[in-house]
Design an enzyme around this catalytic site. Structure first.
Site, short mmCIF file in Angstrom:
data_model
loop_
_atom_site.label_atom_id
_atom_site.label_comp_id
_atom_site.label_asym_id
_atom_site.label_seq_id
_atom_site.Cartn_x
_atom_site.Cartn_y
_atom_site.Cartn_z
N GLU A 165 0.82 -1.23 0.00
CA GLU A 165 0.00 0.00 0.00
C GLU A 165 0.85 1.28 0.00
OE1 GLU A 165 -3.08 -0.21 3.04
OE2 GLU A 165 -4.15 -1.73 1.90
N GLU A 210 -5.25 -8.33 -0.64
CA GLU A 210 -5.97 -8.07 0.61
C GLU A 210 -7.42 -7.86 0.24
OE1 GLU A 210 -4.50 -5.20 3.50
OE2 GLU A 210 -2.43 -5.76 3.03
#
Ligand code: AHR
Length: 502
Positions: free
Chosen positions: A176, A295
């Site tokens: 991320e 995710e």
């Protein structure tokens, strides 16, 4: 009042979307809360084996048959010094983990994780720190894991008890990195350049590894999908997968819209698929990059800042979300989307696997399977071969978020080697059963070999330590298949998984 509606499903084993990548049934374990410590690894538990791994957790994970496991984070990754987590345990330092404001004891590290993967028969997928970590640290970790003995880091591995290289195939280039919350957050150009240089060094150690680039942390990001385009343009020839993350929720307590979320999931995949095509064309490349949804999960009930801050303690209780029936139906649809998008989506990791937004909860010596455990298990055990482009005629309903949507969400697979079809169906209706006619085109099926259903009349019903089997799949009556057709009744708020012998 419940009424019976009708629908029709046509299945043709020749209408193949793509082979289903087994890695679509993968997990993610982060050093966060009680996922590793108190979850997977708990030497003080009566359940612990000689290595401190919990036997009950290992058994539940084996049942889910995760094909790969992403580790060690997550946001944790971007501040992690991997060298803290190797060698004699008494020499490993405790550190402050800034991502989750917790204390990391480093008693579980790379070697323990790779041993754990062997125990549950899963392929490791290791992340390299692109926040505080350097491209040299990333390359050193590949050397530690994959190089033959005879150089500094490979010899360190041998000295730590593993003579032969581990041969870790899947590697994530950070986590991320588009998020301002990330330790060492970079913009897309800075990240793309750093990831590309790390990828080169990592591959020079081992050219057989496969690399995952950080994509957007979600479609809500202001930089989406520009981040994806820029990072991909800089790294296209150096990576094999592009990552996507998404956490779903019913924040407005609007169950009809929540149960239609697969519309968002599909849109996210389709947008990124378009970006992949654009970049491939722009770079005039013959190379392909696929999507890694590494995710994904429901996460909205434990979302306060206080749910994510550990107060500088070890293994704090963080984001231990309790899952109910409607959450399980969203998870089942997500897995349906994975099959329907199997041509571009090759990896998907549920975040996470134990205690932290997970299908399994533990307490000292007990384990609880949440509602979401069961769709995962059914897909992971049943879906194989090719995913099929089925035709569904379904009654429809109106939602606040997505307008007009079909009440049924369906995916199917055909495994020619096993001579079987599998069919997965969610009935999104809160009130109505649906009589479904199934028609097979081409090869005529012989019989249903299994019919399992997760259903209930309360979307908020959940398993608990006092009532652990409230939401579990039940075997249902499977009708005879006559002349290539069968009729099933699908209750409201249900997920049905069918096995069919051809
Ligand atoms: O899974 C929990 C966290 O969610 C991960 O650490 C991070 O990558 C994401 O924001």
């Amino acid at each position: 009042m419940s009424q019976s509606l009708s629908a029709r499903l046509d299945i043709d084993s020749n209408r193949v979307i793509s082979e289903i990548s087994p890695l679509l049934f993968s997990g993610f374990a982060e050093h966060m809360g009680r996922c590793i410590y108190d979850g997977i690894y708990d030497p003080a538990s009566k359940q612990a084996d000689e290595n401190g791994l919990r036997r009950d957790v290992l058994a539940a994970l084996r049942e889910l048959n995760y094909r790969s496991m992403r580790y060690p984070g997550g946001n944790f990754l971007s501040g992690y010094f991997w060298e803290d987590g190797i060698g004699p345990k008494e020499n490993r330092p405790s550190r402050r983990d800034l991502a989750w404001q917790s204390i990391e004891s480093n008693q579980f590290g790379t070697d323990e994780f790779l041993h754990f993967c062997r125990e549950i028969n899963t392929e490791p997928m290791l992340g390299v720190n692109m926040g505080t970590g350097s491209i040299q640290d990333a390359a050193n970790l590949v050397e530690y894991c994959n190089a033959p003995a005879g150089s500094r880091y490979a010899d360190l591995r041998a000295a730590n008890g593993q003579q032969d290289p581990y041969g870790v195939k899947y590697w994530c280039l950070g986590n991320e990195m588009d998020g301002p919350w990330q330790i060492g957050h970079l913009d897309a150009i800075e990240y793309g350049k750093k990831a590309r240089e790390a990828a080169k060094m990592m591959r020079w150690h081992d050219n057989s590894i496969e690399l995952v680039l950080c994509g957007s942390s979600g479609p809500q990001m202001p930089t989406y999908p520009e981040w994806d385009r820029i990072a991909l343009e800089l790294c296209w020839e150096h990576v094999d997968y592009h990552s996507m993350h998404y956490y779903a929720g019913n924040q407005n307590d609007d169950t009809p819209s929540y149960l239609a979320l697969s519309a968002d999931f599909e849109d996210f995949v389709e947008t990124l698929e378009a970006v992949l095509r654009y970049v491939k064309a722009k770079t005039r490349s013959k190379h392909d990059v696929y999507l890694s949804w590494d995710e994904w999960n429901v996460w909205y009930k434990a979302r306060e800042l206080s749910d994510m801050r550990g107060g500088w303690t070890e293994a704090p209780h963080l984001i231990e979300e309790v899952y109910n029936l409607e959450d399980a139906l969203v998870v089942a649809q997500w897995l349906n989307v994975f099959l329907r998008k199997a041509d571009v989506l090759k990896i998907a990791c549920i975040a996470q696997i134990v205690n932290v937004i997970a299908p399994i909860l533990t307490r000292r010596d007990d384990l609880l399977k949440q509602s979401t455990y069961y769709p995962l298990k059914l897909f992971s055990q049943m879906a194989s071969g090719n995913s099929l482009d089925v035709q569904v005629e379904s009654p429809r309903y109106e939602t606040n978020e997505y307008g007009d949507m079909p009440l049924l969400d369906v995916a199917a697979a055909h495994d020619p080697a096993a001579g079987k079809n599998t069919i997965f169906i969610v009935n999104r209706s809160l009130t109505d059963s649906i009589a479904l006619e199934v028609h097979w085109q081409g090869v005529k099926p012989i019989r249903f070999t299994s019919a399992q259903q997760l259903a209930g009349d309360d979307p908020k019903a959940a398993n608990s330590w006092d009532d652990p089997n409230r939401i579990t799949p039940q075997a249902i009556y499977a009708p005879r298949i006559i002349d290539g057709s069968a009729e099933l009744s699908l209750p409201p708020l249900s997920f049905t998984a069918l096995g069919v012998e051809l």
